[in-house]
Motif scaffolding. Structure first.
Motif, PDB file in Angstrom:
ATOM      1  N   LEU A 160       0.827  -1.211   0.000  1.00 35.17           N
ATOM      2  CA  LEU A 160       0.000   0.000   0.000  1.00 35.17           C
ATOM      3  C   LEU A 160       0.860   1.259   0.000  1.00 35.17           C
ATOM      4  CD1 LEU A 160      -2.838  -0.967   2.518  1.00 35.17           C
ATOM      5  CD2 LEU A 160      -3.011  -0.740   0.027  1.00 35.17           C
ATOM      6  N   LEU A 161       1.970   1.223   0.719  1.00 35.63           N
ATOM      7  CA  LEU A 161       2.878   2.369   0.740  1.00 35.63           C
ATOM      8  C   LEU A 161       3.475   2.609  -0.640  1.00 35.63           C
ATOM      9  CD1 LEU A 161       4.167   4.485   2.613  1.00 35.63           C
ATOM     10  CD2 LEU A 161       6.036   2.879   2.985  1.00 35.63           C
ATOM     11  N   PHE A 162       3.867   1.536  -1.310  1.00 34.50           N
ATOM     12  CA  PHE A 162       4.403   1.645  -2.676  1.00 34.50           C
ATOM     13  C   PHE A 162       3.346   2.206  -3.625  1.00 34.50           C
ATOM     14  CE2 PHE A 162       8.562  -0.027  -2.604  1.00 34.50           C
ATOM     15  CZ  PHE A 162       9.042  -0.105  -3.905  1.00 34.50           C
ATOM     16  N   VAL A 163       2.135   1.649  -3.575  1.00 35.59           N
ATOM     17  CA  VAL A 163       1.049   2.098  -4.457  1.00 35.59           C
ATOM     18  C   VAL A 163       0.724   3.565  -4.180  1.00 35.59           C
ATOM     19  CG1 VAL A 163      -1.398   1.788  -5.020  1.00 35.59           C
ATOM     20  CG2 VAL A 163       0.086  -0.202  -4.784  1.00 35.59           C
ATOM     21  N   ASN A 164       0.689   3.929  -2.918  1.00 35.81           N
ATOM     22  CA  ASN A 164       0.407   5.305  -2.528  1.00 35.81           C
ATOM     23  C   ASN A 164       1.493   6.246  -3.044  1.00 35.81           C
ATOM     24  OD1 ASN A 164      -0.513   7.616  -1.256  1.00 35.81           O
ATOM     25  ND2 ASN A 164      -0.894   6.596   0.681  1.00 35.81           N
ATOM     26  N   ASP A 165       2.740   5.791  -3.074  1.00 37.27           N
ATOM     27  CA  ASP A 165       3.834   6.616  -3.579  1.00 37.27           C
ATOM     28  C   ASP A 165       3.733   6.805  -5.088  1.00 37.27           C
ATOM     29  OD1 ASP A 165       6.386   8.017  -3.436  1.00 37.27           O
ATOM     30  OD2 ASP A 165       7.234   6.231  -4.383  1.00 37.27           O
ATOM     31  N   PHE A 166       3.385   5.759  -5.805  1.00 37.74           N
ATOM     32  CA  PHE A 166       3.321   5.840  -7.266  1.00 37.74           C
ATOM     33  C   PHE A 166       2.028   6.480  -7.771  1.00 37.74           C
ATOM     34  CE2 PHE A 166       6.918   3.072  -7.118  1.00 37.74           C
ATOM     35  CZ  PHE A 166       7.573   3.261  -8.323  1.00 37.74           C
ATOM     36  N   PHE A 167       0.953   6.356  -7.009  1.00 36.72           N
ATOM     37  CA  PHE A 167      -0.344   6.915  -7.415  1.00 36.72           C
ATOM     38  C   PHE A 167      -0.922   7.750  -6.269  1.00 36.72           C
ATOM     39  CE2 PHE A 167       0.160   2.984  -9.868  1.00 36.72           C
ATOM     40  CZ  PHE A 167       0.016   3.477 -11.161  1.00 36.72           C
ATOM     41  N   PRO A 168      -0.386   8.951  -6.040  1.00 36.27           N
ATOM     42  CA  PRO A 168      -0.814   9.759  -4.893  1.00 36.27           C
ATOM     43  C   PRO A 168      -2.194  10.405  -5.057  1.00 36.27           C
ATOM     44  CG  PRO A 168       0.824  10.942  -6.161  1.00 36.27           C
ATOM     45  CD  PRO A 168       0.706   9.582  -6.776  1.00 36.27           C
ATOM     46  N   ALA A 169      -2.760  10.397  -6.258  1.00 34.28           N
ATOM     47  CA  ALA A 169      -4.038  11.066  -6.489  1.00 34.28           C
ATOM     48  C   ALA A 169      -5.211  10.093  -6.489  1.00 34.28           C
ATOM     49  CB  ALA A 169      -3.985  11.833  -7.812  1.00 34.28           C
ATOM     50  N   THR A 170      -5.059   8.953  -5.852  1.00 37.30           N
ATOM     51  CA  THR A 170      -6.137   7.969  -5.818  1.00 37.30           C
ATOM     52  C   THR A 170      -6.939   8.078  -4.518  1.00 37.30           C
ATOM     53  OG1 THR A 170      -4.695   6.302  -4.834  1.00 37.30           O
ATOM     54  CG2 THR A 170      -4.838   6.336  -7.240  1.00 37.30           C
ATOM     55  N   THR A 171      -8.048   7.368  -4.480  1.00 36.53           N
ATOM     56  CA  THR A 171      -8.878   7.335  -3.276  1.00 36.53           C
ATOM     57  C   THR A 171      -8.108   6.723  -2.110  1.00 36.53           C
ATOM     58  OG1 THR A 171     -10.779   7.008  -4.733  1.00 36.53           O
ATOM     59  CG2 THR A 171     -11.112   6.619  -2.389  1.00 36.53           C
ATOM     60  N   LEU A 172      -7.287   5.728  -2.414  1.00 36.29           N
ATOM     61  CA  LEU A 172      -6.473   5.098  -1.380  1.00 36.29           C
ATOM     62  C   LEU A 172      -5.581   6.118  -0.680  1.00 36.29           C
ATOM     63  CD1 LEU A 172      -5.207   2.591   0.049  1.00 36.29           C
ATOM     64  CD2 LEU A 172      -3.592   2.512  -1.852  1.00 36.29           C
ATOM     65  N   ALA A 173      -4.984   7.005  -1.466  1.00 36.59           N
ATOM     66  CA  ALA A 173      -4.097   8.020  -0.891  1.00 36.59           C
ATOM     67  C   ALA A 173      -4.867   9.008  -0.026  1.00 36.59           C
ATOM     68  CB  ALA A 173      -3.356   8.751  -2.000  1.00 36.59           C
ATOM     69  N   GLU A 174      -6.130   9.232  -0.370  1.00 36.76           N
ATOM     70  CA  GLU A 174      -6.940  10.143   0.438  1.00 36.76           C
ATOM     71  C   GLU A 174      -7.351   9.491   1.754  1.00 36.76           C
ATOM     72  OE1 GLU A 174     -10.225  11.494  -1.910  1.00 36.76           O
ATOM     73  OE2 GLU A 174      -8.907  12.270  -3.484  1.00 36.76           O
ATOM     74  N   VAL A 175      -7.637   8.193   1.710  1.00 37.85           N
ATOM     75  CA  VAL A 175      -8.069   7.475   2.908  1.00 37.85           C
ATOM     76  C   VAL A 175      -6.880   7.171   3.815  1.00 37.85           C
ATOM     77  CG1 VAL A 175      -9.131   5.350   3.748  1.00 37.85           C
ATOM     78  CG2 VAL A 175     -10.051   6.483   1.717  1.00 37.85           C
ATOM     79  N   LEU A 176      -5.829   6.616   3.230  1.00 38.04           N
ATOM     80  CA  LEU A 176      -4.629   6.262   3.993  1.00 38.04           C
ATOM     81  C   LEU A 176      -3.438   7.049   3.458  1.00 38.04           C
ATOM     82  CD1 LEU A 176      -4.860   2.366   4.222  1.00 38.04           C
ATOM     83  CD2 LEU A 176      -5.070   3.974   6.098  1.00 38.04           C
ATOM     84  N   SER A 177      -3.010   8.035   4.211  1.00 32.61           N
ATOM     85  CA  SER A 177      -1.851   8.808   3.777  1.00 32.61           C
ATOM     86  C   SER A 177      -0.583   7.995   4.006  1.00 32.61           C
ATOM     87  CB  SER A 177      -1.771  10.125   4.540  1.00 32.61           C
ATOM     88  OG  SER A 177      -1.448   9.880   5.894  1.00 32.61           O
ATOM     89  N   LYS A 178       0.508   8.458   3.410  1.00 31.89           N
ATOM     90  CA  LYS A 178       1.781   7.755   3.578  1.00 31.89           C
ATOM     91  C   LYS A 178       2.192   7.715   5.052  1.00 31.89           C
ATOM     92  CE  LYS A 178       3.511   9.140  -0.887  1.00 31.89           C
ATOM     93  NZ  LYS A 178       4.424  10.016  -1.606  1.00 31.89           N
ATOM     94  N   LYS A 179       1.922   8.790   5.759  1.00 34.65           N
ATOM     95  CA  LYS A 179       2.294   8.845   7.178  1.00 34.65           C
ATOM     96  C   LYS A 179       1.528   7.808   7.988  1.00 34.65           C
ATOM     97  CE  LYS A 179       3.644  13.671   7.174  1.00 34.65           C
ATOM     98  NZ  LYS A 179       3.381  15.011   7.661  1.00 34.65           N
TER      99      LYS A 179
END
Length: 127
Positions: free
Chosen positions: A17-36
């Motif tokens: 999830l951290l990798f996906v969040n880094d590569f695709f920061p504009a997704t719903t996942l990134a809004e729900v679960l931030s990298k921090k």
């Protein structure tokens, strides 16, 4: 199922999830679960994993090491090919990528040779 297996699986999922969040920061996942948040969860999971080991050092098996290494590099390549742009600077065009892949290849070769040496030593020992 063992607690350590569940924890290892959860660590792998949150690492992904951290990798996906880094590569695709504009997704719903990134809004729900931030990298921090993901990083904090990963740190907590690793602390729990270490504390439940109760002082025993469990070395990663060679197969698991190879699997985790290939999974990480494969994930990096797949996310790049899907059009993701790493915020951390991981890219297929980066010389750092090729240096890391080369180092990992040498390390996997070392692990392979080590396992072959161990097999020949086992066969050579009389029982």
């Amino acid at each position: 199922m063992k607690l350590s297996s569940i924890l290892n699986f959860c660590i792998l999922v949150f690492f992904t999830l951290l990798f996906v969040n880094d590569f695709f920061p504009a997704t719903t996942l990134a809004e729900v679960l931030s990298k921090k948040v993901i990083l904090v969860i990963l740190i907590v999971l690793v602390i729990i994993q270490i504390s439940t080991a109760k002082g025993t050092y469990k070395r990663l098996s060679k197969k698991a090491y190879v699997g985790v290494t290939l999974y990480t590099v494969g994930l990096w390549i797949i996310l790049s090919l899907l059009g993701g742009k790493s915020q951390f600077g991981l890219s297929l065009n980066s010389p750092i990528f090729y240096i890391i892949v080369l180092l990992l290849a040498f390390d996997l070769l070392r692990v392979y040779r080590q396992s072959k040496n161990e097999e020949t030593e086992k066969k050579a020992k009389p029982q």
